[in-house]
Design an enzyme around this catalytic site. Structure first.
Site, PDB file in Angstrom:
ATOM      1  N   ARG A  45      -6.819   2.914   5.232  1.00 41.57           N
ATOM      2  CA  ARG A  45      -6.854   1.840   5.193  1.00 41.57           C
ATOM      3  C   ARG A  45      -5.507   0.885   5.439  1.00 41.57           C
ATOM      4  O   ARG A  45      -5.227   1.124   5.890  1.00 41.57           O
ATOM      5  CB  ARG A  45      -7.851   1.107   4.407  1.00 41.57           C
ATOM      6  CG  ARG A  45      -7.596   1.606   2.616  1.00 41.57           C
ATOM      7  CD  ARG A  45      -7.619   0.643   1.862  1.00 41.57           C
ATOM      8  NE  ARG A  45      -6.482  -0.453   2.071  1.00 41.57           N
ATOM      9  CZ  ARG A  45      -5.783  -1.089   1.876  1.00 41.57           C
ATOM     10  NH1 ARG A  45      -4.595   0.758   1.806  1.00 41.57           N
ATOM     11  NH2 ARG A  45      -4.789  -1.955   2.061  1.00 41.57           N
ATOM     12  N   GLY A  46      -6.398  -0.518   5.956  1.00 44.59           N
ATOM     13  CA  GLY A  46      -4.967  -1.630   6.059  1.00 44.59           C
ATOM     14  C   GLY A  46      -4.784  -1.897   7.773  1.00 44.59           C
ATOM     15  O   GLY A  46      -5.514  -0.503   8.737  1.00 44.59           O
ATOM     16  N   ALA A  47      -4.542  -2.939   8.283  1.00 44.60           N
ATOM     17  CA  ALA A  47      -4.911  -3.029   9.102  1.00 44.60           C
ATOM     18  C   ALA A  47      -4.118  -1.856  10.654  1.00 44.60           C
ATOM     19  O   ALA A  47      -4.485  -2.192  11.218  1.00 44.60           O
ATOM     20  CB  ALA A  47      -4.573  -4.223   9.668  1.00 44.60           C
TER      21      ALA A  47
ATOM     22  N   ARG B 189     -15.479  -0.276  11.624  1.00 43.05           N
ATOM     23  CA  ARG B 189     -15.079  -1.447  10.107  1.00 43.05           C
ATOM     24  C   ARG B 189     -15.101  -2.452  11.418  1.00 43.05           C
ATOM     25  O   ARG B 189     -14.785  -2.416  12.908  1.00 43.05           O
ATOM     26  CB  ARG B 189     -14.000  -1.220   9.571  1.00 43.05           C
ATOM     27  CG  ARG B 189     -14.087   0.121   8.618  1.00 43.05           C
ATOM     28  CD  ARG B 189     -13.400  -0.113   7.395  1.00 43.05           C
ATOM     29  NE  ARG B 189     -13.499  -0.922   6.868  1.00 43.05           N
ATOM     30  CZ  ARG B 189     -12.309  -1.397   5.703  1.00 43.05           C
ATOM     31  NH1 ARG B 189     -10.937  -0.979   5.742  1.00 43.05           N
ATOM     32  NH2 ARG B 189     -12.456  -2.658   4.846  1.00 43.05           N
TER      33      ARG B 189
ATOM     34  N   GLN C  88      -7.340  -1.720  -4.604  1.00 38.75           N
ATOM     35  CA  GLN C  88      -6.435  -0.983  -4.161  1.00 38.75           C
ATOM     36  C   GLN C  88      -5.267  -2.140  -4.278  1.00 38.75           C
ATOM     37  O   GLN C  88      -3.977  -1.260  -4.276  1.00 38.75           O
ATOM     38  CB  GLN C  88      -6.942  -2.206  -2.378  1.00 38.75           C
ATOM     39  CG  GLN C  88      -7.537  -1.202  -1.604  1.00 38.75           C
ATOM     40  CD  GLN C  88      -8.909  -2.471  -1.607  1.00 38.75           C
ATOM     41  OE1 GLN C  88      -8.662  -2.729  -2.842  1.00 38.75           O
ATOM     42  NE2 GLN C  88      -9.629  -2.099  -0.688  1.00 38.75           N
TER      43      GLN C  88
ATOM     44  N   ASP D  97      -6.360  -9.298   8.126  1.00 37.54           N
ATOM     45  CA  ASP D  97      -6.242  -7.903   8.904  1.00 37.54           C
ATOM     46  C   ASP D  97      -6.838  -8.771   9.829  1.00 37.54           C
ATOM     47  O   ASP D  97      -7.237  -8.070  11.287  1.00 37.54           O
ATOM     48  CB  ASP D  97      -8.277  -7.736   8.556  1.00 37.54           C
ATOM     49  CG  ASP D  97      -8.004  -6.733   7.050  1.00 37.54           C
ATOM     50  OD1 ASP D  97      -7.419  -7.351   6.007  1.00 37.54           O
ATOM     51  OD2 ASP D  97      -7.573  -5.711   6.561  1.00 37.54           O
TER      52      ASP D  97
ATOM     53  N   ASN E  30      -8.063 -11.776   5.745  1.00 35.32           N
ATOM     54  CA  ASN E  30      -7.761 -11.160   4.280  1.00 35.32           C
ATOM     55  C   ASN E  30      -8.835 -10.550   3.354  1.00 35.32           C
ATOM     56  O   ASN E  30      -9.578 -11.101   2.861  1.00 35.32           O
ATOM     57  CB  ASN E  30      -6.796 -11.526   4.362  1.00 35.32           C
ATOM     58  CG  ASN E  30      -5.261 -10.134   3.232  1.00 35.32           C
ATOM     59  OD1 ASN E  30      -5.363  -9.405   4.127  1.00 35.32           O
ATOM     60  ND2 ASN E  30      -4.697 -10.799   2.010  1.00 35.32           N
ATOM     61  N   LYS E  31      -7.911  -9.633   2.982  1.00 38.87           N
ATOM     62  CA  LYS E  31      -9.254  -9.028   1.643  1.00 38.87           C
ATOM     63  C   LYS E  31      -9.337  -9.864   0.961  1.00 38.87           C
ATOM     64  O   LYS E  31      -9.032 -11.136   1.014  1.00 38.87           O
ATOM     65  CB  LYS E  31      -8.339  -8.189   0.470  1.00 38.87           C
ATOM     66  CG  LYS E  31      -9.001  -7.352  -0.316  1.00 38.87           C
ATOM     67  CD  LYS E  31     -10.215  -6.653  -0.209  1.00 38.87           C
ATOM     68  CE  LYS E  31      -9.754  -5.758   0.829  1.00 38.87           C
ATOM     69  NZ  LYS E  31     -11.571  -4.698   0.956  1.00 38.87           N
TER      70      LYS E  31
END
Ligand code: MRU
Length: 320
Positions: free
Chosen positions: A44-46, A82, A185, A226, A236-237
């Site tokens: 995960r993570g852009a 995603r 996270q 992201d 973002n998150k």
């Protein structure tokens, strides 16, 4: 250490779902395995998703070399695994452009995507550390959200790469990692990475962030993205927006660190970005749940965006 890489014909990742309890390496041999890893957030993570997307097409190119329809379908499924981080579809498309030149060319392009993300992390660390000292003075106390370290970006990361660089320079007075609900996270991954680097830190529940800012316990918020839209809106998150509001109220800088591969000039503003809705089971078994995984921080709450090539001072009216 690379947290995602191509090793002996397979994609190797650190399984982020079992950290910090266990350091497990997963070897992904098929497109289906790769997509499952993306969707379960094992990777995960852009920036890491961009690399995963490119390596996914390299896997597909080996298996479906003689079947253009299967190949096109695999690329589509990877791109759509995603929806929110622009890097995933971008990485997959970039590798797919090499398909006419064969599987080896696709793999070479995917490795370039990986290498560019590694170089971008190093560039952002230097640019971002300079900016934080400029904005906050010699020894800033920083609050960060979600996870933006090597796990999210191959080696050192984006916002957490800046934290790491400040620590190396002796210019870091403290770090608070927000735990980042629902999947933690921050508490699980950011905290683990900071510990690996020997950086002292505290973990706070998400709702504590604005209060810590109001009480003068942090000097700035620094986080990743992201997707960054053409007008400067930052996706973002979930919880990033609340931290931006807290920072504005406390008159603190809110700095976003993300590679150019996350800047999406084709998307005008945050309103047009698909926000991933994740399963209710991630939250609770007690009641129906709403579980949007990302939010949009309006550009007027962002002090600066640091990429690997630029520092864009939105507070001074500079444009993306
Ligand atoms: O759902 P996730 O964990 O993939 O969301 C990731 C984030 O929101 C990160 O903060 C962002 O991708 C920056 S990664 C360097």
């Amino acid at each position: 250490m690379r947290t995602i890489d191509w090793v002996d014909g397979a994609v190797e990742i650190i399984d982020q779902t079992v950290l910090p309890g266990e350091l497990r390496i997963l070897r992904l041999h098929t497109v289906d395995e790769l997509i499952a890893a993306i969707q379960s957030l094992a990777v995960r993570g852009a920036p890491a998703l961009g690399v995963a997307g490119a390596f996914g097409v390299a896997l597909a190119a080996r298996v479906h070399a003689d079947d253009p329809e299967e190949l096109a379908d695999a690329v589509r499924r990877i791109e759509n695994a995603r929806p929110t981080a622009v890097n995933l579809a971008r990485g997959a498309r970039r590798a797919a452009e090499s398909l006419p030149h064969g599987a080896q060319a696709v793999l070479a392009e995917a490795c370039r995507v990986r290498d560019e993300e590694i170089a971008a992390s190093e560039a952002m660390a230097a640019l971002g550390a300079d900016l934080m000292v400029e904005l906050c003075g010699e020894r800033p106390r920083l609050l960060t959200h979600c996870n933006t370290g090597g796990l999210a970006a191959v080696t050192v990361g984006t916002a957490l790469g800046v934290v790491h660089e400040l620590h190396k320079r002796g210019h870091l007075a403290g770090v608070v990692a927000s735990e980042t609900r629902p999947l933690l996270q921050g508490a699980r991954l950011t905290s683990w990475e900071l510990s690996q680097w020997g950086i002292e830190h505290r973990v706070a529940v998400d709702s504590a962030g604005p209060f810590l800012m109001a009480r003068g316990e942090v000097d700035a918020v620094i986080l990743g993205a992201d997707r960054i839209c053409a007008n400067g809106d930052v996706i973002n998150k979930i919880g990033s927006y609340a931290h931006a509001l807290g920072a504005r109220r406390a008159d603190l800088p809110f700095v976003v660190v993300a590679p150019e591969s996350t800047v999406d000039l084709d998307t005008a503003s945050g309103d047009a970005v698909p926000i991933e809705d994740r399963g209710a089971a991630e939250i609770t078994a007690w009641a129906p749940a709403a579980n949007p995984a990302f939010d949009v921080t309006p550009h007027d709450l962002v002090t600066a965006i640091v990429t690997d090539r630029r520092v864009i001072r939105l507070d001074r009216g500079e444009k993306i």
